[in-house]
Design a protein around this motif. Structure first.
Motif, PDB file in Angstrom:
ATOM      1  N   ASP A 122     -57.621 -48.422  -5.935  1.00  0.00           N
ATOM      2  CA  ASP A 122     -56.393 -47.983  -5.270  1.00  0.00           C
ATOM      3  C   ASP A 122     -55.162 -48.437  -6.047  1.00  0.00           C
ATOM      4  O   ASP A 122     -55.163 -49.499  -6.660  1.00  0.00           O
ATOM      5  N   THR A 123     -54.110 -47.634  -5.966  1.00  0.00           N
ATOM      6  CA  THR A 123     -52.798 -48.115  -6.396  1.00  0.00           C
ATOM      7  C   THR A 123     -52.326 -49.150  -5.378  1.00  0.00           C
ATOM      8  O   THR A 123     -52.398 -48.928  -4.170  1.00  0.00           O
ATOM      9  N   LEU A 124     -51.871 -50.298  -5.869  1.00  0.00           N
ATOM     10  CA  LEU A 124     -51.412 -51.382  -4.992  1.00  0.00           C
ATOM     11  C   LEU A 124     -49.904 -51.517  -5.093  1.00  0.00           C
ATOM     12  O   LEU A 124     -49.338 -51.415  -6.183  1.00  0.00           O
ATOM     13  N   LYS A 125     -49.269 -51.730  -3.934  1.00  0.00           N
ATOM     14  CA  LYS A 125     -47.829 -51.965  -3.948  1.00  0.00           C
ATOM     15  C   LYS A 125     -47.498 -53.187  -3.111  1.00  0.00           C
ATOM     16  O   LYS A 125     -48.183 -53.499  -2.134  1.00  0.00           O
ATOM     17  N   GLN A 126     -46.419 -53.845  -3.529  1.00  0.00           N
ATOM     18  CA  GLN A 126     -45.881 -54.968  -2.777  1.00  0.00           C
ATOM     19  C   GLN A 126     -44.808 -54.408  -1.857  1.00  0.00           C
ATOM     20  O   GLN A 126     -43.956 -53.616  -2.284  1.00  0.00           O
ATOM     21  N   VAL A 127     -44.870 -54.802  -0.582  1.00  0.00           N
ATOM     22  CA  VAL A 127     -43.997 -54.208   0.428  1.00  0.00           C
ATOM     23  C   VAL A 127     -43.183 -55.305   1.112  1.00  0.00           C
ATOM     24  O   VAL A 127     -43.675 -56.408   1.336  1.00  0.00           O
ATOM     25  N   GLY A 130     -41.020 -52.732   5.255  1.00  0.00           N
ATOM     26  CA  GLY A 130     -41.323 -51.309   5.335  1.00  0.00           C
ATOM     27  C   GLY A 130     -40.968 -50.491   4.112  1.00  0.00           C
ATOM     28  O   GLY A 130     -41.080 -49.271   4.133  1.00  0.00           O
ATOM     29  N   ALA A 131     -40.529 -51.161   3.040  1.00  0.00           N
ATOM     30  CA  ALA A 131     -40.210 -50.435   1.811  1.00  0.00           C
ATOM     31  C   ALA A 131     -40.940 -51.065   0.627  1.00  0.00           C
ATOM     32  O   ALA A 131     -41.218 -52.265   0.608  1.00  0.00           O
ATOM     33  N   VAL A 132     -41.234 -50.232  -0.364  1.00  0.00           N
ATOM     34  CA  VAL A 132     -41.941 -50.705  -1.557  1.00  0.00           C
ATOM     35  C   VAL A 132     -40.998 -51.539  -2.415  1.00  0.00           C
ATOM     36  O   VAL A 132     -39.869 -51.124  -2.694  1.00  0.00           O
ATOM     37  N   VAL A 136     -47.980 -52.869  -8.266  1.00  0.00           N
ATOM     38  CA  VAL A 136     -48.657 -54.038  -8.830  1.00  0.00           C
ATOM     39  C   VAL A 136     -49.596 -53.583  -9.949  1.00  0.00           C
ATOM     40  O   VAL A 136     -50.468 -52.749  -9.706  1.00  0.00           O
TER      41      VAL A 136
ATOM     42  N   VAL B 120     -54.627 -54.341   2.370  1.00  0.00           N
ATOM     43  CA  VAL B 120     -55.662 -54.741   1.411  1.00  0.00           C
ATOM     44  C   VAL B 120     -56.567 -55.731   2.118  1.00  0.00           C
ATOM     45  O   VAL B 120     -56.124 -56.803   2.528  1.00  0.00           O
ATOM     46  N   ARG B 138     -52.461 -61.719  -1.160  1.00  0.00           N
ATOM     47  CA  ARG B 138     -52.492 -60.302  -0.785  1.00  0.00           C
ATOM     48  C   ARG B 138     -51.692 -60.015   0.478  1.00  0.00           C
ATOM     49  O   ARG B 138     -51.702 -58.880   0.965  1.00  0.00           O
ATOM     50  N   ASP B 140     -48.597 -59.526   1.185  1.00  0.00           N
ATOM     51  CA  ASP B 140     -47.581 -58.466   1.161  1.00  0.00           C
ATOM     52  C   ASP B 140     -48.044 -57.275   0.322  1.00  0.00           C
ATOM     53  O   ASP B 140     -47.230 -56.452  -0.072  1.00  0.00           O
ATOM     54  N   LEU B 141     -49.365 -57.184   0.083  1.00  0.00           N
ATOM     55  CA  LEU B 141     -49.878 -56.060  -0.709  1.00  0.00           C
ATOM     56  C   LEU B 141     -50.503 -54.993   0.194  1.00  0.00           C
ATOM     57  O   LEU B 141     -51.114 -55.316   1.215  1.00  0.00           O
ATOM     58  N   VAL B 142     -50.339 -53.753  -0.219  1.00  0.00           N
ATOM     59  CA  VAL B 142     -50.962 -52.637   0.488  1.00  0.00           C
ATOM     60  C   VAL B 142     -51.610 -51.715  -0.533  1.00  0.00           C
ATOM     61  O   VAL B 142     -51.245 -51.710  -1.704  1.00  0.00           O
ATOM     62  N   ALA B 143     -52.585 -50.934  -0.063  1.00  0.00           N
ATOM     63  CA  ALA B 143     -53.233 -49.920  -0.897  1.00  0.00           C
ATOM     64  C   ALA B 143     -52.645 -48.561  -0.523  1.00  0.00           C
ATOM     65  O   ALA B 143     -52.462 -48.255   0.653  1.00  0.00           O
ATOM     66  N   VAL B 144     -52.365 -47.772  -1.538  1.00  0.00           N
ATOM     67  CA  VAL B 144     -51.601 -46.539  -1.367  1.00  0.00           C
ATOM     68  C   VAL B 144     -52.515 -45.333  -1.306  1.00  0.00           C
ATOM     69  O   VAL B 144     -53.494 -45.255  -2.039  1.00  0.00           O
ATOM     70  N   VAL B 181     -42.852 -46.981   3.583  1.00  0.00           N
ATOM     71  CA  VAL B 181     -44.286 -46.910   3.841  1.00  0.00           C
ATOM     72  C   VAL B 181     -44.511 -46.531   5.301  1.00  0.00           C
ATOM     73  O   VAL B 181     -43.757 -46.938   6.185  1.00  0.00           O
TER      74      VAL B 181
END
Lengths: 210, 210
Positions: A122-127, A130-132, A136, B120, B138, B140-144, B181
């Motif tokens: 998966d593409t991982l993002k730090q949030v 509620g916003a990116v 990562v 995640v 992890r 503050d990490l999410v999978a997109v 998000v």
């Protein structure tokens, strides 16, 4: 070689104790114990309900309030003579005998610890709020599974301070040991939700790979 | 609102072009197009083989050599009058109409971009030369996932320099836009391997949630 199978967890996200859920007629715990026995001289089951445990474990002990505390309960039942201790989550019923063999062999060959990992796809993002905030980089990241195998003395030492961690390898890293990675199995999923149980049933019932 | 459905990819890990794989009698592309149509005024399908494309798309165009190049091919077919452009991977056949609605509504309400994310749940580690270097926090990490919705002008601007990225949101972040998000769906898996197709079939066939 002793294996500690951790079947703790309240099953909050599952809608009930998931260790009682069945997969093709066997509970998740029974699946985990059957695979564990293929490499083990002995198996300790850490359960939330010692009265309702299946056969297949040599010793049964009640878990603690955190995952790490549950593992420590299990370690207290492992004989001092054990050289290698494997920790496995009963929530991963599809861990294969091959996977157990792979982590045990790596420690038998000299590693401090060995854990199965799979690529992060998966593409991982730090949030934040509620916003990116950032995407990562994932090239050198892996997702960790169980069973995880350890030199027994090292695992006991890592757990002595009584801390918590998302996995046992994290505690062992904290005491300066080197954790080797071995290829995990994408099908070795963690059953957390009822959808996961549907997925596990489908994967468990698929034809064997050619 | 226009949706670009990207069905590129050689299917190397799949053992053949996965866009021809079927799930309960419909190809992955047909699943994706059916969900996309629920929110779209028009749908562009980016395909590897324009001759063998199903109905359900308003326009069909051949993909490029990278995912981003394929999206740009799709964008070239979206009318200038479109306000919101949604990009979706055909490899996610279980994206629901609700999920499409959620990302489109967020952009209609003023967001630059909106993407579905899930927590995640795996422990992540950074690896170098077969050994663990660090456990990655992890919290503050999410999978997109996809579908991802964008203000049309912003998505076109983000793609203008011609770069590549693992997802379109990454390009939009790079031009300084704010990506919101929204809750994704754990069942909205990406079909990459033949095991994934077995999983998708099981999830698609499960009883509706109560």
């Amino acid at each position: 070689v002793w294996v500690v199978v951790v079947a703790g967890g309240s099953g909050r996200r599952f809608g009930g104790p998931k260790q009682h859920a069945t997969l093709h007629g066997r509970t998740l715990i029974e699946w985990a114990l059957a695979a564990a026995r293929t490499v083990a001289d002995g198996v300790v089951l850490v359960a939330t309900d010692a009265a309702a445990t299946p056969s297949g474990a040599d010793r049964v002990v009640l878990g603690g309030t955190t995952r790490a505390a549950s593992v420590r309960s299990g370690l207290s039942q492992v004989p001092d003579a054990a050289d290698i201790i494997v920790v496995h989550d009963a929530a991963r019923p599809l861990a294969t005998a091959d996977l157990f063999r792979r982590v045990v062999d790596a420690v038998a060959a000299g590693a401090d610890a060995a854990i199965p990992v799979v690529p992060v796809t998966d593409t991982l993002k730090q949030v934040d709020s509620g916003a990116v905030v950032a995407t990562v980089p994932r090239d050198d990241l892996v997702a960790v599974q169980t069973p995880q195998a350890f030199r027994a003395d090292l695992l006991r030492r890592a757990h002595r301070p009584g801390g918590d961690a998302t996995d046992d390898a994290g505690l062992v890293e904290a005491v300066g040991a080197t954790v080797r990675v071995v290829p995990g199995d994408p099908a070795n999923l963690k059953v957390t939700t009822s959808d996961d149980l549907i997925v596990a049933a489908a994967l468990a019932g698929r034809p064997a790979a050619p």
